[in-house]
Design an enzyme around this catalytic site. Sequence first.
Site, PDB file in Angstrom:
ATOM      1  N   ASN A  46       0.822  -1.206  -0.166  1.00  0.00           N
ATOM      2  CA  ASN A  46      -0.072   0.203   0.142  1.00  0.00           C
ATOM      3  C   ASN A  46       0.921   1.103   0.164  1.00  0.00           C
ATOM      4  O   ASN A  46       0.247   2.421  -0.083  1.00  0.00           O
ATOM      5  CB  ASN A  46      -1.112   0.133   1.320  1.00  0.00           C
ATOM      6  N   GLN A  90      -5.047  -4.016  -1.679  1.00  0.00           N
ATOM      7  CA  GLN A  90      -4.684  -2.606  -2.806  1.00  0.00           C
ATOM      8  C   GLN A  90      -4.398  -3.509  -4.231  1.00  0.00           C
ATOM      9  O   GLN A  90      -4.126  -2.627  -4.890  1.00  0.00           O
ATOM     10  CB  GLN A  90      -3.457  -2.158  -2.228  1.00  0.00           C
ATOM     11  N   THR A  94     -26.587  -9.403  11.183  1.00  0.00           N
ATOM     12  CA  THR A  94     -27.361  -9.311   9.768  1.00  0.00           C
ATOM     13  C   THR A  94     -26.388  -8.721   9.003  1.00  0.00           C
ATOM     14  O   THR A  94     -25.667  -7.545   9.253  1.00  0.00           O
ATOM     15  CB  THR A  94     -28.568  -8.277  10.360  1.00  0.00           C
ATOM     16  N   CYS A 121      -4.280   4.526   7.479  1.00  0.00           N
ATOM     17  CA  CYS A 121      -4.315   4.046   8.978  1.00  0.00           C
ATOM     18  C   CYS A 121      -3.207   4.536   9.879  1.00  0.00           C
ATOM     19  O   CYS A 121      -3.513   4.211  11.300  1.00  0.00           O
ATOM     20  CB  CYS A 121      -4.498   2.417   8.962  1.00  0.00           C
TER      21      CYS A 121
HETATM   22  N1  PMP Z   1      -4.936  -3.914   4.083  1.00  0.00           N
HETATM   23  C1  PMP Z   1      -4.251  -2.713   3.466  1.00  0.00           C
HETATM   24  C2  PMP Z   1      -3.310  -3.031   2.288  1.00  0.00           C
HETATM   25  C3  PMP Z   1      -4.954  -1.274   3.354  1.00  0.00           C
HETATM   26  O1  PMP Z   1      -4.522  -0.626   2.467  1.00  0.00           O
HETATM   27  C4  PMP Z   1      -6.081  -1.257   4.108  1.00  0.00           C
HETATM   28  C5  PMP Z   1      -6.495   0.255   4.219  1.00  0.00           C
HETATM   29  N2  PMP Z   1      -5.943   1.221   4.636  1.00  0.00           N
HETATM   30  C6  PMP Z   1      -6.567  -2.324   5.006  1.00  0.00           C
HETATM   31  C7  PMP Z   1      -5.824  -3.546   5.006  1.00  0.00           C
HETATM   32  C8  PMP Z   1      -7.570  -2.009   5.827  1.00  0.00           C
HETATM   33  O2  PMP Z   1      -8.833  -2.244   5.086  1.00  0.00           O
HETATM   34  P1  PMP Z   1     -10.209  -1.476   5.875  1.00  0.00           P
HETATM   35  O3  PMP Z   1     -10.008   0.212   5.781  1.00  0.00           O
HETATM   36  O4  PMP Z   1     -11.213  -1.949   4.963  1.00  0.00           O
HETATM   37  O5  PMP Z   1     -10.473  -1.889   7.245  1.00  0.00           O
END
Ligand code: PMP
Length: 373
Positions: A149, A177, A235, A318
Amino acid sequence: MTDRIYLDYAATAPVSDKAFAAALPYYKDIFYNPSSAHALGQLASSATERAREKCATAIGARADEIYFTSGGTEAINWAFSSVSDAEGKHIVLSAIEHDAAIACAENLRSRGFSVDYVRPDADGIVTADALEAVLRDDTALVCVMTVNNIVGSVQPIKELCAAAHRRGALFFTDAVQAMNALDIDVSDSGVDMLAVSGHKLYAPKGVGFLYIRRGVSVAPMMLGGEQERGLRAGTLDVPSVVALGAAAEEATADREKNNAHVKAVRNEFLRTLDCGAPVVCGRAVDDIVSVVFDGVNGGRLAVALSCAGVCCSVGSACSAGSAVPPRTLVEMGVKNADSSVRFSFGRGTTVEQAAKAARIVNDAVLRLKGQIV
Ligand code: PMP
């Protein structure tokens, strides 16, 4: 809506028109509970099952191997829980995984597992040789993402999976990604589990799936009702699941066209950029590029760019807010990783925007270096 230029598609993408239109009827007209046995409930459940088929087709799987989740993070957590009753065992992951995978592995370490990280080479690629060097007879799980990513490097998943299987380990890949750019085929690569997130694929946030190969046994992710074959109670978010199916189908159908578009955008961006060094990978998708701007702090540059109308990021969304440079770049041995900024492109980025954004970057870098005021 705004004249800001969005170059952060790896953080999230908008819902596509097709995915949006597919989801709409399931908010009000066909709002029923897909677990209800009556005829109206069946309208909702047949929609989720059609979506499951579409997700399965997009990755070469069978429909009963797709388990809907709340997104990529949940799918990753679930995949790691497949080994959580194997205390004392060994797990291996690449050193360039998403924070979710690293956190899951460290959690297992605190519960008695031993954990090894495999570093990528200078090209951002995790080689089968490097993996084989750390595999053990008691390795329970290997986790390597399909596309990184931060730099977009594409990992040799089929070879890595074969190496893991030779030692009797399960193989899990985070394909969050990868779904836009690559043709994914689990029947060819042989992976045991694969995670997908809706919002990187032009479906809504808060939905995704985990592919679990038939025969692989995992603990339930959520206890409660019988949804998702008793493994993930709760659900289903029917509109989002329907949108995810539509988005997966659309990504496959338009992949060639979308890839050509993103390549043109990226090339224009890099052609116009007259500062910084793009991080070069052995093999990478065109959607994502990290650029190192020597003598400039990446975080400060991203803030300056945001003020000047270009939205991009330092590392992944993140881990935004953390002051450490992106782990991927550090592990690749990139010098001055804290001078990097990630730009990521998508279906909505125009070639004109790419050129304009690059000119704004050129200007911002000169200003931060104090060469213009
Ligand atoms: N894996 C990768 C490589 C990501 O780029 C991300 C998102 N930043 C995630 C996992 C997490 O996915 P989500 O935002 O749907 O929890």
